[in-house]
Design an enzyme around this catalytic site. Sequence first.
Site, PDB file in Angstrom:
ATOM      1  CG  HIS A 176       3.713 -15.617  21.020  1.00  0.00           C
ATOM      2  ND1 HIS A 176       3.074 -14.448  20.771  1.00  0.00           N
ATOM      3  CD2 HIS A 176       3.460 -16.355  19.500  1.00  0.00           C
ATOM      4  CE1 HIS A 176       2.460 -14.417  19.838  1.00  0.00           C
ATOM      5  NE2 HIS A 176       2.893 -15.432  19.032  1.00  0.00           N
ATOM      6  CG  HIS A 301       0.386 -12.794  24.210  1.00  0.00           C
ATOM      7  ND1 HIS A 301       0.955 -13.242  22.915  1.00  0.00           N
ATOM      8  CD2 HIS A 301      -0.909 -13.260  24.118  1.00  0.00           C
ATOM      9  CE1 HIS A 301       0.178 -14.112  22.334  1.00  0.00           C
ATOM     10  NE2 HIS A 301      -1.097 -13.944  23.102  1.00  0.00           N
ATOM     11  CD  GLU A 377       1.344  -8.531  23.648  1.00  0.00           C
ATOM     12  OE1 GLU A 377       2.294  -8.812  24.246  1.00  0.00           O
ATOM     13  OE2 GLU A 377       0.848  -8.813  22.784  1.00  0.00           O
TER      14      GLU A 377
END
Length: 448
Positions: A176, A301, A377
């Site tokens: 991303h 991420h 994350e």
Amino acid sequence: MSYKKLFIDLCFLINLCICKQYNNYTLYRGIPVNSTQLDFFNNLSEIYDVNFWRSPGSLYMPIDFVIRPEDKQSFLTLAEQYGIYLTTIIPDVQKSFDLQTVKSYVRRKMETFDWMHYFRLDDIYNWLRDLSRAYPTVMQLEYIGLSHEHRKIMAVKITLKGSNKRSKVIVEGGIHAREWISPAFVTYMIDQILHAPYSNDTALKEIALTYEWFFVPVMNPDGYEYTHTQDRMWRKNRNYDHYAVDLNRNFGIRFGSVGVSFNKASETYCGPQAFSEKESSAMADFVRRNSGDLEYYLAFHSYGQYIIIPYAYSKQHLDNFKEVKEMADQAGIAIAAKFKTTYNIGTAYDTVGYVTSGVSGCWVKKNFRVPYVFTFELRDNGYHGFALPPSSILPTCLETMDGLVSLLKPRTKRHRKLIGFRDRGERTVFGKIVLLCNFILFIILRFD
Ligand SMILES: *[C@@H]1O[C@H](CO)[C@@H](O)[C@H](O)[C@H]1NC(C)=O
Ligand SMILES: *[C@@H]1O[C@H](CO)[C@@H](O)[C@H](O)[C@H]1NC(C)=O
Ligand SMILES: [Zn+2]
């Protein structure tokens, strides 16, 4: 000042000018406490040009989103009608983005690369090129494919001298675009593993020597560059043929079933079919080539401080969830021991509150029966979000590395038998025969 330097500065200025500005755009957090409020958030992008930093999930799960200055008044009025309690996290998002300083790397001056600044793609790649030249026997670079805009997708392989070469670890970063801490952490991890033989940290040294390492620090190079030059909030790849795709919805696992959008403008558009994108299919080929003895797949991420365990498409705890959860819990404790950063651990549904499909790690686990798959994350928990300040990069790297040293601790004999878990999952007749032979062998050896 040399002409070259002037030229570079000029380009940098031009880049600053082209880049979409987010002055007075505000990052809000809302927590839905009833289903009408949750519907309100789910409907929000139909009313406003809203950018979700943390998407709506279940009740009581925080939702972070950016609202344009011109929509603010009407949005606040509407939210009040639904009795939604809002907090302003960042009043002016552009101001926070401006604090994310980007430094240049000077070729063959390794000390100009660091974890106190962010770096552009070419600087990351050039640093890796210089590093591989300094350690040619243990570190190799490979281009696993080209992006839509023909940028190289670079993979790094590290096999330290004296390694047992027992099994492989694949590390994925930068799928991303806007999650800048992800490539930053993966470069740190490369540096740590590479230099582990000279380290006093025996636990780090042990894991470094135990595995064969593969890193893809920036899986979505076009998107990453786009966040530096055009739009800091960009998430997807840059595919002009149909429309940009969320690469982490594009893998061939329950493709298009849950938690995705077929609306091309959506942030979670999964693409026309599985592996329609050059970046995801290059990654899939790379994993396939290295799937023998693949023991760990780690994806990085941001943000939210979660360790997410497969499978993202299910609310249930499947396969070896229990074992993996215990490992992740230990890693969470190791992370917190450094700077008291706390992580939530569980499936996607347990942590972020929604299910989703086409996720890279799920595809890897299911297809190659890889026992240990984790999606991190990273920081933070929502004070800065994607606008994580450079002063947080190094602390994030330090604590996360501690977590990984715990997570990658070589499995004991008891754990190693779980390799049988992989065989059980295999659908081929051959796999079953191998398992049966192993079992017979085990009996023979055991009672001989
Ligand atoms: C941002 O908002 C402040 C306060 O409302 C205002 O003074 C300022 O002019 C705005 N800036 C821009 C670029 O819109
Ligand atoms: C959300 O949208 C649906 C369908 O358009 C509509 O029926 C519902 O009333 C909306 N809910 C809210 C809270 O806006
Ligand atoms: Zn992400």
